[in-house]
Design a protein around this motif. Structure first.
Motif, PDB file in Angstrom:
ATOM      1  N   ALA A  40      26.131  30.691  45.018  1.00 52.36           N
ATOM      2  CA  ALA A  40      25.456  31.674  45.732  1.00 52.36           C
ATOM      3  C   ALA A  40      23.958  31.993  45.477  1.00 52.36           C
ATOM      4  CB  ALA A  40      26.050  33.038  45.508  1.00 52.36           C
ATOM      5  N   ASN A  57      21.852  31.692  48.915  1.00 51.15           N
ATOM      6  CA  ASN A  57      21.375  33.189  49.410  1.00 51.15           C
ATOM      7  C   ASN A  57      20.862  33.916  48.112  1.00 51.15           C
ATOM      8  OD1 ASN A  57      20.523  35.413  50.343  1.00 51.15           O
ATOM      9  ND2 ASN A  57      22.017  35.558  52.000  1.00 51.15           N
ATOM     10  N   ARG A 104      18.555  36.361  47.519  1.00 52.86           N
ATOM     11  CA  ARG A 104      18.394  37.775  47.833  1.00 52.86           C
ATOM     12  C   ARG A 104      19.771  38.631  48.083  1.00 52.86           C
ATOM     13  NH1 ARG A 104      16.327  39.871  53.554  1.00 52.86           N
ATOM     14  NH2 ARG A 104      16.002  42.007  53.127  1.00 52.86           N
ATOM     15  N   MET A 105      20.834  38.036  48.722  1.00 55.14           N
ATOM     16  CA  MET A 105      21.856  38.390  48.692  1.00 55.14           C
ATOM     17  C   MET A 105      22.923  38.439  47.368  1.00 55.14           C
ATOM     18  SD  MET A 105      25.164  36.767  48.629  1.00 55.14           S
ATOM     19  CE  MET A 105      27.215  37.016  49.304  1.00 55.14           C
ATOM     20  N   ILE A 106      22.574  37.481  46.667  1.00 51.37           N
ATOM     21  CA  ILE A 106      23.334  37.593  45.027  1.00 51.37           C
ATOM     22  C   ILE A 106      22.701  38.478  44.300  1.00 51.37           C
ATOM     23  CG2 ILE A 106      22.471  35.449  44.171  1.00 51.37           C
ATOM     24  CD1 ILE A 106      26.048  36.428  44.066  1.00 51.37           C
ATOM     25  N   THR A 107      21.572  38.316  44.251  1.00 48.91           N
ATOM     26  CA  THR A 107      20.825  39.752  43.636  1.00 48.91           C
ATOM     27  C   THR A 107      21.122  41.058  43.866  1.00 48.91           C
ATOM     28  OG1 THR A 107      18.854  38.318  43.387  1.00 48.91           O
ATOM     29  CG2 THR A 107      18.477  40.510  42.667  1.00 48.91           C
ATOM     30  N   SER A 108      21.185  40.965  45.120  1.00 48.39           N
ATOM     31  CA  SER A 108      21.880  42.603  45.776  1.00 48.39           C
ATOM     32  C   SER A 108      23.279  42.747  45.277  1.00 48.39           C
ATOM     33  CB  SER A 108      21.694  42.745  47.180  1.00 48.39           C
ATOM     34  OG  SER A 108      22.551  42.079  47.758  1.00 48.39           O
ATOM     35  N   LEU A 109      23.998  41.815  44.611  1.00 46.46           N
ATOM     36  CA  LEU A 109      25.395  41.860  44.318  1.00 46.46           C
ATOM     37  C   LEU A 109      25.333  42.001  42.664  1.00 46.46           C
ATOM     38  CD1 LEU A 109      27.503  39.826  46.854  1.00 46.46           C
ATOM     39  CD2 LEU A 109      27.073  42.340  46.862  1.00 46.46           C
ATOM     40  N   GLY A 110      24.180  41.995  41.909  1.00 46.39           N
ATOM     41  CA  GLY A 110      24.099  42.097  40.769  1.00 46.39           C
ATOM     42  C   GLY A 110      23.894  41.110  39.952  1.00 46.39           C
ATOM     43  N   VAL A 111      23.525  39.894  40.537  1.00 51.19           N
ATOM     44  CA  VAL A 111      23.338  38.614  39.636  1.00 51.19           C
ATOM     45  C   VAL A 111      21.833  38.231  39.178  1.00 51.19           C
ATOM     46  CG1 VAL A 111      23.628  36.142  39.575  1.00 51.19           C
ATOM     47  CG2 VAL A 111      25.418  37.540  40.420  1.00 51.19           C
ATOM     48  N   ASN A 112      21.616  38.184  37.950  1.00 52.81           N
ATOM     49  CA  ASN A 112      20.177  37.837  37.706  1.00 52.81           C
ATOM     50  C   ASN A 112      19.978  36.397  38.176  1.00 52.81           C
ATOM     51  OD1 ASN A 112      17.815  37.339  36.370  1.00 52.81           O
ATOM     52  ND2 ASN A 112      18.298  38.020  34.224  1.00 52.81           N
TER      53      ASN A 112
END
Lengths: 304, 292
Positions: A168, A172, A174-182
Motif C-alpha cells: 500500500a 497510495n 496518502r491513503m495508507i498514512t490516513s489508515l495509520g501506517v508510518n
C-alpha cells in the motif's frame, strides 16, 4: 551454445535472481527507484569475503553481509524520508559513498581474492555429490535452493499485515498514512530489505567467482530492471505470487539471452551494458508504443 | 452573529442530537488554530487566522466557504497532514497537537475528494478493507486478510447494493470512481472513528452517484452516531445534512448555525452570506493596506 554456457547462464540467472527480487521490492512494490544496489552488491561481497579471510564460517559470513546491505538501504531510506532528498538522488548518493566504504571494508584494496579460502560451496559439493549429481552443478543447485527459499519467504511476507502495508505504501502513500501506517518506517525497512537481498547476492557471487571486487556492482540496477521487465512481459500476472515467481524466471531468461547473444558473436562482451540498457528502454516504452499504434489505427479509420 | 430566524423552513430536518440539553464533554476541541503558508516569504498566506471549533460527540457539522477560505486547511490541521503553526487540538480527551498524521489515524476516519485517493488500485477489495480494519493498530506478521474478516467485509459491502460482496478478490482499479468512493466510506467507518472527516467527498462524482454516496454517508453516520466534519461546496447539501453549519472566510469562522437556525436557512440566504463576505473582503484588503 555449449552445455556449460547454458548451465552457467542458468546459474547466473538464479544467483542474480536474489538481486532481482531485491530490486523488485523497491522498484515495483514500493515504487522507489533505488540505485543503491550498484553499491550494496559489492558491499555484500566485500563484507562476506573479509569475514571469510578472517576465519568466519562462509555460511555465517552471509549474515553480516545481509546486515550491511540492510544498513546501506536504510541510509537511502532515511535520506529520502527524513531529509526529503529525492529518492533517486538519495540512492545515487549512497551508491557513490559505498564505493569508498567498500574499499575501506576490503582494507584499502579494490579486491579480496578467495581462491584458497573455504566457501559455502565446499560442504554443498559433498552433499550434491552424494545425490549423484555432477559437482559442476553444485552452485546451481545451491542457488536454486536459496532462491526458492527467498521466493517462499517473500510470498509469505507480502501476505502479512506488514507486507500489505508495504504494498500500500508503494501504491497510495496518502491513503495508507490516513489508515495509520508510518510510510517513513515502511520505506526504510523495505529499502533495507531489498538491499540485504542484493548484498546476499553479492556475497554468493564473490564466493562463486573466487573474488570480491569493488567494480562488480556496475550495471546491477539495469540488469535487475531488465530481468523484471522480461518476466513481466512474458507472464504479466497481477497476483503477487505470479509477480514474484516471474521475477526469478525473468532473471534466468535474461542471462540465457545474454549468453546466447555472446555465443553467437552478436555483440562483444563490452557492449553488454549498452544492449541491456536498450532492452530496458524498449520494454519500458512498450505499453506507450502499443497505445500509440492502437490510437493511430483508430484515427486513420475515422478519417476515411 | 446573523440570525436568519425570519426565513422559512424549506428542508427536511436531521434527527435531533441525542445529547441536546445535557452537558457533554466535547469530542473535538480545536483552539486558536493558526496556519501560514510560505511563512516569511513574499507569498506568505494566512490560511487559518485563529480558528476555534468545539464539536460535541455525535454532532454532524457541515463546513462551507469560498475557495481559499481555509476549509481544507482546517481539515489538514485536524487530520495532521499539514499541522498548524499555533493552536491546540484535543480529540476525545487526547491532546493530539503534536501527534503525527499516522498516529492521529487511530482516532480519525477520512474520505478525500478524489475518489481514487482513498483506495489502492493495485490491491483487491478485500485487501483494501483489511488495511482499513487495521487502522491505528500495530501491523505485524499475522495474515493480512483472514477468512472471518472476509465474512465481515461481505456483510459490510452488501449494504451498498452494488454486488461488490461477490467481488472481494477483484482489484479495486477495475471499479468506477463512485464504487471506490463508496468503499472508501465503508473503510473509514469499518472501525468506529472518534471523528469522521469528509473533504468534499461527493464533489467529483456525477449527480446520481453523489446522491447515493451522500445517502450512504448519512446511514453510516446515523447508525454509529459518528462525530463528523463535512466540507461541501453544495449549498443544498450543506443545508439538508447535519446538525450544524459553519462558514469559513479568510481563515476565520464567520457564521455558525445550530440545528434550529439551519432549518430556516435557504440556498439563497447562504449565497447572500457569500456575497456579503466577498464585499467584506474588499474592505478588509483596503484596511490592511492602510493600516499595514
Amino acid at each position: 551454445m555449449s552445455f556449460f554456457a547454458i548451465t552457467g547462464a542458468i546459474e547466473q540467472g538464479l544467483v542474480y535472481g536474489l538481486m532481482t527480487l531485491g530490486v523488485f521490492i523497491t522498484f515495483r512494490v514500493l515504487d522507489f527507484p533505488d540505485l543503491t544496489v550498484d553499491g550494496s552488491l559489492p558491499l555484500g561481497a566485500a563484507v562476506s569475503s573479509v569475514c571469510i579471510t578472517n576465519g568466519l564460517d562462509p555460511w555465517l559470513s552471509l549474515l553480516p553481509a545481509m546486515v550491511a546491505g540492510f544498513l546501506a538501504g536504510m541510509v537511502t531510506g532515511l535520506l529520502t524520508t527524513r531529509l526529503k532528498i529525492l529518492h533517486l538522488l538519495a540512492s545515487i548518493l549512497t551508491m557513490t559513498a559505498l564505493y569508498s566504504v567498500n574499499i575501506m571494508v576490503m582494507g584499502g584494496r579494490p579486491n579480496v581474492p578467495l581462491i584458497n579460502s573455504p566457501t559455502v560451496f565446499g560442504p554443498a559439493r559433498k552433499l550434491v555429490a552424494s545425490l549423484g549429481v555432477s559437482p559442476w552443478l553444485t552452485s546451481s543447485f545451491l542457488f536454486l535452493f536459496l532462491v526458492l527459499a527467498v521466493v517462499a519467504a517473500l510470498i509469505w511476507l507480502m501476505r502479512t499485515e506488514f507486507g500489505q502495508a508495504l504494498l500500500a505504501t508503494g501504491d497510495n502513500p496518502r491513503m495508507i498514512t490516513s489508515l495509520g501506517v508510518n510510510t517513513g518506517f515502511t520505506i526504510v525497512v523495505g529499502v533495507g530489505l531489498s538491499n540485504s537481498l542484493v548484498s546476499l547476492c553479492g556475497a554468493l557471487v564473490a564466493q562463486n567467482q573466487g573474488t570480491a571486487e569493488v567494480s562488480m556492482g556496475v550495471g546491477t540496477i539495469v540488469a535487475g530492471l531488465a530481468s523484471i521487465v522480461v518476466g513481466e512481459t512474458l507472464f504479466g500476472g497481477r497476483r503477487i505470487v505470479t509477480r514474484i515467481v516471474s521475477v526469478v524466471v525473468g532473471s534466468i531468461l535474461y542471462r540465457l539471452a545474454i549468453a546466447t547473444a555472446l555465443s553467437l558473436n552478436v555483440f562483444k562482451p563490452s557492449n553488454l551494458n549498452l544492449v541491456t540498457a536498450s532492452i530496458v528502454v524498449a520494454a519500458l516504452s512498450l505499453p506507450r508504443l502499443k497505445a500509440f499504434i492502437r490510437n493511430r489505427g483508430y484515427r486513420q479509420k475515422r478519417n476515411v | 452573529m446573523y440570525n436568519p430566524s425570519h426565513l422559512e423552513a424549506t428542508v427536511p430536518a436531521m434527527p435531533p442530537m441525542a445529547a441536546v440539553g445535557v452537558p457533554t464533554v466535547n469530542m473535538l476541541e480545536a483552539t486558536s488554530l493558526v496556519k501560514y503558508f510560505d511563512r516569511g516569504t513574499v507569498n506568505e498566506v494566512l490560511a487559518l487566522d485563529g480558528v476555534d471549533l468545539r464539536v460535541q460527540p455525535g454532532e454532524f457539522v457541515c463546513i462551507i466557504g469560498s475557495n481559499g477560505a481555509g476549509k481544507s486547511t482546517l481539515m489538514g490541521c485536524i487530520s495532521g497532514c499539514s499541522p498548524p503553526d499555533y493552536g491546540r487540538t484535543v480529540l476525545d480527551g487526547h491532546d493530539i497537537t503534536f501527534w503525527p498524521e499516522y498516529r492521529r489515524a487511530s482516532l480519525i476516519g477520512r474520505v478525500f475528494q478524489d475518489p481514487l485517493a482513498g483506495t489502492c488500485s493495485s490491491m483487491t477489495i478485500e485487501e483494501n478493507m483489511a488495511l482499513a480494519l487495521r487502522r491505528g493498530r500495530q501491523r505485524g506478521f499475522r495474515r493480512g486478510v483472514t477468512n472471518s474478516e472476509r465474512e465481515l467485509f461481505r456483510t459490510s459491502l452488501s449494504k451498498l447494493d452494488l454486488g461488490l460482496e461477490h467481488r472481494l478478490p477483484d482489484q479495486v482499479g477495475l471499479l468506477s470512481g463512485g464504487q471506490r468512493q463508496s468503499i472508501t466510506l465503508l473503510m473509514a467507518t469499518l472501525i468506529k472513528p472518534k471523528l469522521l472527516l469528509l473533504d468534499e467527498h461527493t464533489a467529483s462524482l456525477d449527480p446520481k452517484t453523489a446522491e447515493l454516496n451522500m445517502k450512504l454517508t448519512c446511514e453510516l453516520v446515523e447508525e454509529e452516531r459518528l462525530t463528523t466534519l463535512m466540507i461541501t461546496h453544495n449549498m443544498q447539501q450543506a443545508i439538508s445534512y447535519g446538525h450544524r453549519l459553519i462558514m469559513l472566510h479568510q481563515g476565520r469562522i464567520i457564521l455558525d448555525f445550530d440545528q434550529e437556525a439551519k432549518k430556516r436557512l435557504t440556498v439563497r440566504d447562504l449565497l447572500q452570506h457569500f456575497h456579503s463576505a466577498a464585499s467584506d473582503l474588499s474592505n478588509s484588503i483596503s484596511d490592511r493596506l492602510l493600516l499595514g
